[in-house]
Scaffold this motif. Structure first.
Motif, PDB file in Angstrom:
ATOM      1  N   ARG A   1      77.758   9.904  39.546  1.00 44.16           N
ATOM      2  CA  ARG A   1      76.364   9.657  39.412  1.00 44.16           C
ATOM      3  C   ARG A   1      75.449  10.457  40.235  1.00 44.16           C
ATOM      4  O   ARG A   1      75.968  10.965  41.178  1.00 44.16           O
ATOM      5  N   GLU A   2      74.327  11.187  39.558  1.00 42.64           N
ATOM      6  CA  GLU A   2      73.548  12.257  40.336  1.00 42.64           C
ATOM      7  C   GLU A   2      72.211  11.928  39.835  1.00 42.64           C
ATOM      8  O   GLU A   2      71.957  10.941  39.133  1.00 42.64           O
ATOM      9  N   ASP A   3      71.170  12.410  40.718  1.00 39.24           N
ATOM     10  CA  ASP A   3      69.989  12.057  40.358  1.00 39.24           C
ATOM     11  C   ASP A   3      69.095  12.686  39.071  1.00 39.24           C
ATOM     12  O   ASP A   3      68.475  12.302  38.537  1.00 39.24           O
ATOM     13  N   GLY A   4      69.990  13.884  38.614  1.00 31.82           N
ATOM     14  CA  GLY A   4      69.366  14.591  37.403  1.00 31.82           C
ATOM     15  C   GLY A   4      70.719  15.225  37.034  1.00 31.82           C
ATOM     16  O   GLY A   4      71.822  15.123  37.161  1.00 31.82           O
TER      17      GLY A   4
ATOM     18  N   PHE B   1      73.428   4.595  33.288  1.00 31.49           N
ATOM     19  CA  PHE B   1      72.446   4.798  34.247  1.00 31.49           C
ATOM     20  C   PHE B   1      71.998   3.671  35.009  1.00 31.49           C
ATOM     21  O   PHE B   1      72.781   2.670  34.636  1.00 31.49           O
TER      22      PHE B   1
ATOM     23  N   MET C   1      65.651   7.969  34.469  1.00 31.87           N
ATOM     24  CA  MET C   1      65.350   9.431  34.263  1.00 31.87           C
ATOM     25  C   MET C   1      64.031   9.342  33.304  1.00 31.87           C
ATOM     26  O   MET C   1      63.582   8.597  32.302  1.00 31.87           O
TER      27      MET C   1
ATOM     28  N   HIS D   1      75.680  10.488  33.868  1.00 28.69           N
ATOM     29  CA  HIS D   1      75.580   9.227  34.746  1.00 28.69           C
ATOM     30  C   HIS D   1      74.523   9.629  35.689  1.00 28.69           C
ATOM     31  O   HIS D   1      74.548  10.258  36.594  1.00 28.69           O
ATOM     32  N   THR D   2      73.567   9.044  35.549  1.00 28.99           N
ATOM     33  CA  THR D   2      72.141   9.137  36.404  1.00 28.99           C
ATOM     34  C   THR D   2      71.504   7.880  37.023  1.00 28.99           C
ATOM     35  O   THR D   2      72.069   6.805  36.475  1.00 28.99           O
TER      36      THR D   2
ATOM     37  N   ASP E   1      62.768  14.911  33.485  1.00 34.07           N
ATOM     38  CA  ASP E   1      63.998  15.169  34.250  1.00 34.07           C
ATOM     39  C   ASP E   1      65.040  15.551  33.388  1.00 34.07           C
ATOM     40  O   ASP E   1      65.806  16.199  33.788  1.00 34.07           O
TER      41      ASP E   1
END
Length: 819
Positions: free
Chosen positions: A517-520, A565, A545, A541-542, A549
């Motif tokens: 998972r990442e922020d963007g 997400f 959003m 996987h975020t 983004d």
């Protein structure tokens, strides 16, 4: 005169050479005898090293294997020489030369037997790590540099440690428990227990465990040290291996006259051969291999070690468990620091974070620990970050761990290998919904659902995934539902899949995956967005959003899009419109509350969408302006808020999904009733409304579902009755009302359900009677119920002779709560 002189000299030289050859031919028997005697002295020492439980480095293990092969070859030469005629000069000279070559090869490895004895004694050194290393160094110092290298490498390779003061036991508690279980199976003298197995994923310590068992005094005493250890591998010479094992079992006394008669395995042997013997077959890769190497003779026990399960061949087996947290930390610390605990001057938190990434896999702990030995903290931090992204941290990590694990994948067929790689699309440490997985395989690889499930079982048997069975054991049933069943995968296997998927450039990859998972969106995706992505599967996987983004990307070949997400709101990406081939869309929210979706207009372009999975989503009401999903076949709503959508829609639901054949509504707790418009789906074959605890009634128009074959209503605790119209479902084959604890009766007129084959009504404690019409269900072949209801079916059982009444045990689980 000169010519005569040289001719005479040449004749003399030829006579001398001929004399030498004759002497060699005459004395080759004594040479063979001496060679055989030397090998018989040395071979048990080498076997002791192999059975000792000592896990040697790969290069040293290869040297031992080469030496063993030379020793076996030397014995074959010696036996052949003993049987050769004295006057077969040419053959005897050739044998003499070959024996000389073997002697030279052996002497290069061991100059005198004492060095081999020193190696055999290594596994007996069970003292604290520092003291043991000092003793080994002192011993090998006396033996010279070659012994030193072997001692050091053996010290690093093994994890059979005992540190009573420091609380470190390298052969961990879990392994000790496993050892006792396997010993019990091995020592069981019953004939039907003649073949036992040890199985587990690659790198889990199977060979370590079996070598410890072979070195156990009780095992060695029981079999009088008659233990045969052979590594089978993927491509063995089975005929040669069979003969080698057979010769060791009979101690050179072959009971068969010809080579062709060897396959008669079920022969009774003379009493002298019936002494107990243990045959260990390590690294077995197929059932066909195993069947040809098992000797079913009195007193012969076979222990099979494999990455795969062989239930058809092994009478009992033990599955190696991964290390517990404290055991994993001890093993890692020994590999990284040479001691069984974290040194006082090392960042304990960082070390434990790296250990967590290894997930209790012994091979990963040893390889990654050794790779980071002596490295500064910044390298450790980098390694932790790379491991979390499924990346390798060093060349040794890639070659010794990833490539070794890859062997299990290379042996798979093309379809099975592709399905394994698809598992990388799911987030780490999350259960994989089986329904999503099967549906993806069906759409992407053009498989039938039954074939996809068979691949799932094959991957499970080969320890490449773990199948989490549901409480009712519906897995594999012909009418099973996959909505509440899941699978898991070890992170190292997921890292391997990601590594294999990322071999090509980012725009050429078949699977475009965010490993964690990442922020963007990842930066390397952004850098390559100006070119089309060829990916068939896209997994993102975020967190939350927003519209800003996202950036535009083009996926002309994408057939599956997964959006994982964690958020209460989520803006669907605009690039979905540029996925003309999209067949399956999966939206899974791992947040605590149902997510509200924005930018629903992207659904207007999904003409080819066949499967839609929505999890923990607030489904909006459908309005007249909503564009129909004309090709949608399968719709799954799990843990969703659906009441507003189903009851608040302004028009008939079949208009939006005209070709829907499979509808699943699971754990949607706000659902109290089903609108009658659901009964308008003329193509609906499977309807699952499960674990909806507030559902108290079904629509009376249910009988209009003319194509319905499967109806699941289990876990609907508030449901008190079934509508009479359900009897009009003439094509219905399976009805599941299990755990409908307030359901009071079955409807009259059940005899109209002429196709009903199976009824699951376990944990329906309020049902006290059965309708008389139940005795007229001529197609009914299987009823599952509790013991308290089983007696009600006795009369029906008499009326339907082939009816099977299965009494089920009551089981309760909350596994579905673990995401």
């Amino acid at each position: 005169m000169v010519a005569d002189f040289f001719a005479g000299e040449l004749a003399v030289e030829l006579m001398k050479e001929l004399s030498k050859l004759c002497k060699r031919a005459c004395y080759f028997r004594s040479t063979a005898k001496n060679l055989k005697s030397s090998i018989n002295d040395l071979l048990p020492i080498i076997q002791e090293i192999q059975y000792s439980g000592l896990e040697l480095p790969q290069n040293r293990q290869r040297q031992l294997d080469d030496l063993t092969q030379n020793l076996r070859h030397g014995l074959d030469l010696a036996r052949t020489a003993a049987a050769s005629g004295r006057w077969n000069v040419y053959k005897n000279i050739r044998l003499s030369k070959e024996m000389a070559r073997v002697r030279k090869a052996i002497s290069r490895f061991v100059r005198w037997p004492l060095q081999a004895h020193v190696l055999a004694d290594v596994h007996h050194l069970r003292v604290e790590a520092a003291e043991r290393l000092e003793k080994i160094e002192r011993r090998v110092e006396e033996m010279g540099g070659a012994g030193r290298r072997m001692g050091e490498e053996s010290q690093i390779g093994t994890w059979f440690l005992e540190e009573k003061e420091g609380g470190c036991e390298g052969f961990g508690v879990g392994m000790k428990v496993g050892k006792e279980k396997v010993k019990e199976m091995v020592l069981d003298e019953r004939e039907e227990k003649s073949v036992v197995g040890i199985c587990g994923m690659g790198g889990s310590g199977k060979t370590t465990l079996v070598k410890e068992i072979c070195g156990d005094p009780e095992i060695r005493s029981h079999f009088n040290n008659r233990i045969i250890f052979e590594t089978v591998s993927q491509s063995p010479n089975l005929e040669q291996l069979r003969l080698k094992i057979w010769e060791q079992i009979t101690q050179g006394n072959r009971s068969f006259k010809s080579h062709d008669s060897i396959p008669q395995w079920m022969v009774r042997f003379e009493q002298s051969i019936r002494r107990p013997i243990l045959v260990v077959l390590d690294d077995v890769w197929s059932l066909s291999q195993l069947e040809q190497l098992v000797f079913k003779i009195p007193g012969c026990k076979t222990l099979v070690v494999s990455r795969f399960r062989f239930p058809a061949a092994t009478n009992s087996s033990y599955e190696v468990e991964l290390l517990k947290e404290d055991e994993a930390l001890s093993l890692f610390c020994f590999s990284a620091f040479g001691q069984c605990s974290i040194p006082y001057n090392i960042d304990k938190k960082l070390v434990k974070q790296v250990v967590v990434e290894c997930k209790g896999l012994p091979l990963a702990l040893k390889v990654i620990g050794a790779s980071l030995r002596g490295q500064p903290p910044i390298v450790w931090q980098s390694a932790k970050n790379r491991l979390s992204r499924g990346e390798t941290i060093s060349d040794s990590h890639e070659s010794r761990l990833i490539e070794r694990m890859r062997i299990s994948i290379d042996c798979l067929s093309t379809n099975v290998r592709e399905c394994f790689l698809d598992l990388a699309s799911f987030p780490e440490d999350k259960k994989i919904p089986l329904d999503v997985l099967i549906n993806m395989w069906v759409e992407v690889h053009d498989l039938e659902e039954e074939d996809a499930f068979a691949i799932l079982i094959e991957l499970s048997d080969k320890h490449l995934l773990t199948l989490v069975k549901d409480a009712h054991n519906r897995v594999g049933d012909i009418y099973s539902t996959y909505s509440e069943i899941s699978v898991t995968q070890h992170d190292v296997l997921r890292d391997l899949a990601i590594h294999m998927c990322n071999c090509e450039s980012i725009n050429r990859r078949k699977r475009l995956i965010m490993p964690r998972r990442e922020d963007g969106i990842p930066k390397d995706w952004l850098r390559n967005k100006d070119r089309p992505f060829d990916a068939q599967i896209v997994s993102i996987h975020t967190g939350e959003m927003k519209e800003s983004d996202w950036f535009q990307m083009y996926f002309p070949n994408a057939e599956v899009l997964m959006l994982h997400f964690s958020s209460s709101t989520f803006f669907l990406p605009q690039f979905i419109e540029k996925m003309p081939k999209l067949k399956a869309l999966v939206l899974i929210n791992y947040g605590t509350a149902s997510a509200v979706l924005h930018n629903l207009s992207v659904f207007a372009s999904l003409d080819n969408l066949r499967g839609l999975w929505l999890e923990k989503i607030a489904i909006p009401p459908l309005c007249r302006n909503t564009v129909p999903l004309v090709n949608l076949r399968k719709l799954s709503l799990v843990l969703c808020e659906v009441s507003k959508s189903l009851n608040g829609s302004a028009t008939n639901l079949p208009l939006f999904f005209p070709r829907l054949s499979d509808l699943t509504i699971d754990h949607c707790i706000d659902l109290s009733n089903i609108p009658s418009t659901v009964c308008g789906f003329q193509s609906l074959e499977s309807l699952s409304i499960t674990n909806c605890h507030d559902l108290n009634e079904l629509p009376p128009e249910l009988g209009r579902l003319n194509s319905l074959q499967v109806l699941r209503l289990y876990g609907c605790l508030s449901l008190k009755k079934l509508p009479q119209a359900i009897c009009g479902l003439k094509r219905l084959k399976y009805l599941d009302i299990s755990q409908c604890m307030n359901l009071r009766s079955l409807p009259e007129g059940m005899d109209q359900m002429i196709s009903l084959e199976k009824l699951d009504m376990r944990e329906c404690s309020q049902i006290k009677t059965l309708p008389i019409s139940s005795m007229l269900l001529r197609s009914l072949g299987h009823v599952i119920c509790d013991e308290g209801i089983a007696f009600l079916w006795k009369e029906t059982e008499k009326a339907i002779p082939e009816l099977w009444i299965q009494v089920a045990e009551e089981r309760f689980t909350l596994d579905w709560l673990v995401q």
